[in-house]
Design a protein around this motif. Structure first.
Motif, PDB file in Angstrom:
ATOM      1  N   THR A  97       0.260  -1.268  -0.169  1.00 34.04           N
ATOM      2  CA  THR A  97      -0.168   0.025  -0.059  1.00 34.04           C
ATOM      3  C   THR A  97       1.122   0.980  -0.152  1.00 34.04           C
ATOM      4  OG1 THR A  97       0.251   0.230   2.168  1.00 34.04           O
ATOM      5  CG2 THR A  97      -1.991  -1.081   0.988  1.00 34.04           C
ATOM      6  N   THR A  98       0.630   2.483  -0.854  1.00 39.81           N
ATOM      7  CA  THR A  98       1.523   3.346  -0.570  1.00 39.81           C
ATOM      8  C   THR A  98       0.128   4.783   0.411  1.00 39.81           C
ATOM      9  OG1 THR A  98       1.336   3.268  -2.796  1.00 39.81           O
ATOM     10  CG2 THR A  98       2.109   5.250  -2.416  1.00 39.81           C
ATOM     11  N   THR A  99       1.015   5.013   1.441  1.00 33.88           N
ATOM     12  CA  THR A  99       0.205   6.028   2.268  1.00 33.88           C
ATOM     13  C   THR A  99       1.197   7.760   1.596  1.00 33.88           C
ATOM     14  OG1 THR A  99       0.927   4.492   4.108  1.00 33.88           O
ATOM     15  CG2 THR A  99       0.409   7.039   4.213  1.00 33.88           C
ATOM     16  N   LEU A 100       0.000   8.202   1.383  1.00 33.78           N
ATOM     17  CA  LEU A 100       0.065   9.929   0.951  1.00 33.78           C
ATOM     18  C   LEU A 100       0.397  10.612   2.258  1.00 33.78           C
ATOM     19  CD1 LEU A 100       0.448  11.956  -1.291  1.00 33.78           C
ATOM     20  CD2 LEU A 100      -2.671  12.191  -0.624  1.00 33.78           C
ATOM     21  N   ALA A 101       1.789  11.135   2.598  1.00 34.56           N
ATOM     22  CA  ALA A 101       1.994  11.957   3.515  1.00 34.56           C
ATOM     23  C   ALA A 101       1.867  13.195   2.806  1.00 34.56           C
ATOM     24  CB  ALA A 101       3.497  11.454   3.336  1.00 34.56           C
ATOM     25  N   LEU A 102       1.149  13.946   3.872  1.00 33.15           N
ATOM     26  CA  LEU A 102       0.880  15.463   3.536  1.00 33.15           C
ATOM     27  C   LEU A 102       1.185  15.982   5.494  1.00 33.15           C
ATOM     28  CD1 LEU A 102      -2.874  15.433   2.473  1.00 33.15           C
ATOM     29  CD2 LEU A 102      -0.686  15.952   1.210  1.00 33.15           C
ATOM     30  N   GLU A 103       1.789  17.512   5.141  1.00 34.09           N
ATOM     31  CA  GLU A 103       2.207  17.682   6.665  1.00 34.09           C
ATOM     32  C   GLU A 103       1.303  18.345   7.090  1.00 34.09           C
ATOM     33  OE1 GLU A 103       4.734  21.064   5.416  1.00 34.09           O
ATOM     34  OE2 GLU A 103       5.874  20.785   3.861  1.00 34.09           O
ATOM     35  N   SER A 104       1.077  19.199   8.377  1.00 29.22           N
ATOM     36  CA  SER A 104       0.273  18.633   9.425  1.00 29.22           C
ATOM     37  C   SER A 104      -0.483  20.206   8.853  1.00 29.22           C
ATOM     38  CB  SER A 104       1.276  18.678  10.628  1.00 29.22           C
ATOM     39  OG  SER A 104       0.419  19.843  11.446  1.00 29.22           O
ATOM     40  N   GLY A 105      -1.614  21.000   9.069  1.00 33.75           N
ATOM     41  CA  GLY A 105      -2.240  21.675   8.920  1.00 33.75           C
ATOM     42  C   GLY A 105      -2.403  21.973   7.401  1.00 33.75           C
ATOM     43  N   TYR A 106      -1.584  20.809   6.614  1.00 31.35           N
ATOM     44  CA  TYR A 106      -2.306  21.213   4.618  1.00 31.35           C
ATOM     45  C   TYR A 106      -3.581  21.677   4.604  1.00 31.35           C
ATOM     46  CZ  TYR A 106      -2.623  19.979   0.300  1.00 31.35           C
ATOM     47  OH  TYR A 106      -2.996  20.144  -1.575  1.00 31.35           O
ATOM     48  N   TRP A 107      -5.063  20.591   5.102  1.00 33.44           N
ATOM     49  CA  TRP A 107      -6.054  20.713   4.915  1.00 33.44           C
ATOM     50  C   TRP A 107      -6.301  22.149   5.567  1.00 33.44           C
ATOM     51  CZ3 TRP A 107      -7.499  18.224   1.106  1.00 33.44           C
ATOM     52  CH2 TRP A 107      -7.188  17.178   0.728  1.00 33.44           C
ATOM     53  N   SER A 108      -6.118  22.446   6.467  1.00 32.09           N
ATOM     54  CA  SER A 108      -6.516  23.958   6.895  1.00 32.09           C
ATOM     55  C   SER A 108      -5.601  25.267   5.697  1.00 32.09           C
ATOM     56  CB  SER A 108      -6.752  24.068   8.365  1.00 32.09           C
ATOM     57  OG  SER A 108      -4.612  24.399   8.306  1.00 32.09           O
ATOM     58  N   SER A 109      -4.661  25.139   5.324  1.00 25.57           N
ATOM     59  CA  SER A 109      -3.719  26.063   4.856  1.00 25.57           C
ATOM     60  C   SER A 109      -4.721  25.497   3.323  1.00 25.57           C
ATOM     61  CB  SER A 109      -2.027  25.483   4.822  1.00 25.57           C
ATOM     62  OG  SER A 109      -1.687  26.396   4.172  1.00 25.57           O
ATOM     63  N   LEU A 110      -5.100  25.018   2.690  1.00 24.12           N
ATOM     64  CA  LEU A 110      -5.422  24.422   1.823  1.00 24.12           C
ATOM     65  C   LEU A 110      -7.172  25.332   1.954  1.00 24.12           C
ATOM     66  CD1 LEU A 110      -5.240  23.588  -1.644  1.00 24.12           C
ATOM     67  CD2 LEU A 110      -6.463  21.671  -0.656  1.00 24.12           C
ATOM     68  N   GLY A 111      -7.818  25.305   2.822  1.00 21.65           N
ATOM     69  CA  GLY A 111      -9.282  26.250   2.632  1.00 21.65           C
ATOM     70  C   GLY A 111      -8.883  27.578   3.183  1.00 21.65           C
ATOM     71  N   ARG A 112      -7.934  27.687   3.450  1.00 24.91           N
ATOM     72  CA  ARG A 112      -7.331  28.929   3.323  1.00 24.91           C
ATOM     73  C   ARG A 112      -7.276  29.812   2.101  1.00 24.91           C
ATOM     74  NH1 ARG A 112      -4.983  27.730   7.756  1.00 24.91           N
ATOM     75  NH2 ARG A 112      -2.993  28.258   7.244  1.00 24.91           N
ATOM     76  N   GLY A 113      -6.267  29.170   1.771  1.00 25.27           N
ATOM     77  CA  GLY A 113      -6.498  29.269   0.022  1.00 25.27           C
ATOM     78  C   GLY A 113      -7.737  29.716  -0.773  1.00 25.27           C
ATOM     79  N   VAL A 114      -8.163  28.861  -0.039  1.00 21.11           N
ATOM     80  CA  VAL A 114     -10.202  28.713  -1.450  1.00 21.11           C
ATOM     81  C   VAL A 114     -10.710  29.910  -0.546  1.00 21.11           C
ATOM     82  CG1 VAL A 114     -11.466  27.346  -1.557  1.00 21.11           C
ATOM     83  CG2 VAL A 114      -9.459  26.479  -1.867  1.00 21.11           C
ATOM     84  N   GLY A 115     -11.093  29.548   0.406  1.00 21.68           N
ATOM     85  CA  GLY A 115     -11.211  30.729   0.498  1.00 21.68           C
ATOM     86  C   GLY A 115     -11.340  32.156   0.710  1.00 21.68           C
ATOM     87  N   ALA A 116      -9.377  32.388   0.562  1.00 13.80           N
ATOM     88  CA  ALA A 116      -9.176  33.765  -0.112  1.00 13.80           C
ATOM     89  C   ALA A 116     -10.130  33.875  -1.511  1.00 13.80           C
ATOM     90  CB  ALA A 116      -7.495  33.806  -0.083  1.00 13.80           C
ATOM     91  N   ILE A 117      -9.636  32.951  -2.330  1.00 10.82           N
ATOM     92  CA  ILE A 117      -9.544  33.012  -3.549  1.00 10.82           C
ATOM     93  C   ILE A 117     -11.289  33.249  -3.990  1.00 10.82           C
ATOM     94  CG2 ILE A 117     -10.407  31.648  -5.545  1.00 10.82           C
ATOM     95  CD1 ILE A 117      -7.837  30.172  -5.149  1.00 10.82           C
ATOM     96  N   ILE A 118     -12.266  32.941  -3.130  1.00 13.66           N
ATOM     97  CA  ILE A 118     -13.353  33.727  -3.442  1.00 13.66           C
ATOM     98  C   ILE A 118     -14.012  34.245  -2.817  1.00 13.66           C
ATOM     99  CG2 ILE A 118     -15.930  33.303  -2.094  1.00 13.66           C
ATOM    100  CD1 ILE A 118     -14.873  29.220  -2.382  1.00 13.66           C
ATOM    101  N   LEU A 119     -13.263  35.008  -1.739  1.00 18.90           N
ATOM    102  CA  LEU A 119     -13.135  36.570  -1.098  1.00 18.90           C
ATOM    103  C   LEU A 119     -12.521  37.618  -1.839  1.00 18.90           C
ATOM    104  CD1 LEU A 119     -12.752  35.925   2.858  1.00 18.90           C
ATOM    105  CD2 LEU A 119     -14.805  35.946   1.281  1.00 18.90           C
ATOM    106  N   TYR A 120     -11.606  37.445  -2.798  1.00 19.84           N
ATOM    107  CA  TYR A 120     -10.986  38.032  -3.651  1.00 19.84           C
ATOM    108  C   TYR A 120     -12.206  38.430  -4.725  1.00 19.84           C
ATOM    109  CZ  TYR A 120      -7.135  39.456  -1.034  1.00 19.84           C
ATOM    110  OH  TYR A 120      -5.603  40.022   0.162  1.00 19.84           O
ATOM    111  N   ALA A 121     -12.273  37.669  -4.808  1.00 22.29           N
ATOM    112  CA  ALA A 121     -12.788  37.434  -6.653  1.00 22.29           C
ATOM    113  C   ALA A 121     -14.576  37.544  -6.673  1.00 22.29           C
ATOM    114  CB  ALA A 121     -13.407  35.532  -7.294  1.00 22.29           C
ATOM    115  N   LEU A 122     -15.065  37.978  -4.812  1.00 26.14           N
ATOM    116  CA  LEU A 122     -16.456  38.480  -5.287  1.00 26.14           C
ATOM    117  C   LEU A 122     -15.932  39.828  -4.765  1.00 26.14           C
ATOM    118  CD1 LEU A 122     -18.019  36.304  -2.406  1.00 26.14           C
ATOM    119  CD2 LEU A 122     -19.052  36.479  -4.610  1.00 26.14           C
TER     120      LEU A 122
END
Length: 150
Positions: A2-27
């Protein structure tokens, strides 16, 4: 095996902040482009929105240049905020509103100095080189305001 995908701690929250920033700046960007369009519409004879909807080439050219110039301002406001979301959103909104005012006034002055009857130009169903002059003024003033942000 099996292959395990190793992501850094806080990856998903950082990604969420980036997506949120895109949406807010687009608005914010969309709101500023619409405000800018309506500011130009209010200061030109006739319904610019109607002329664009009818596909009048000069109205489309001038409107498109106004949208691009507003995007310059928003992009540089975002860049100047150095990743600080709340400061960047506030700066983009304020710089955008000041930029809209500066553009509307400046473009009207340029039209006056060059003797351009913008109402007649926009209503003309044939392409006019005067529309390029007005579009260039929008484009150039957007760059000036955008770089002034830095």
């Amino acid at each position: 095996m099996t292959t395990t995908l190793a992501l850094e701690s806080g990856y998903w929250s950082s990604l969420g902040r980036g997506v949120g920033a895109i949406i807010l700046y687009a608005l914010v960007g969309l709101a500023l482009m619409l405000i800018g369009f309506f500011a130009v519409d209010l200061t030109t004879p006739g319904s610019l929105r109607g002329m664009v909807a009818r596909g009048l080439p000069n109205a489309v050219i001038v409107s498109a240049a106004g949208m691009i110039s507003m995007a310059f301002i928003v992009v540089l406001a975002i860049y100047a905020s150095a990743g600080k979301l709340s400061e960047g959103l506030i700066a983009a909104a304020i710089y955008g509103l000041v930029g809209i005012l500066a553009q509307v006034i400046s473009v009207r002055v340029i039209e006056f100095v060059f003797g351009i009857d913008i109402g007649a130009v926009l209503k003309n169903p044939e392409f006019s080189t005067e529309a390029l002059m007005v579009a260039a003024a929008h484009f150039a003033l957007g760059l000036v305001v955008a770089v002034a942000i830095l």
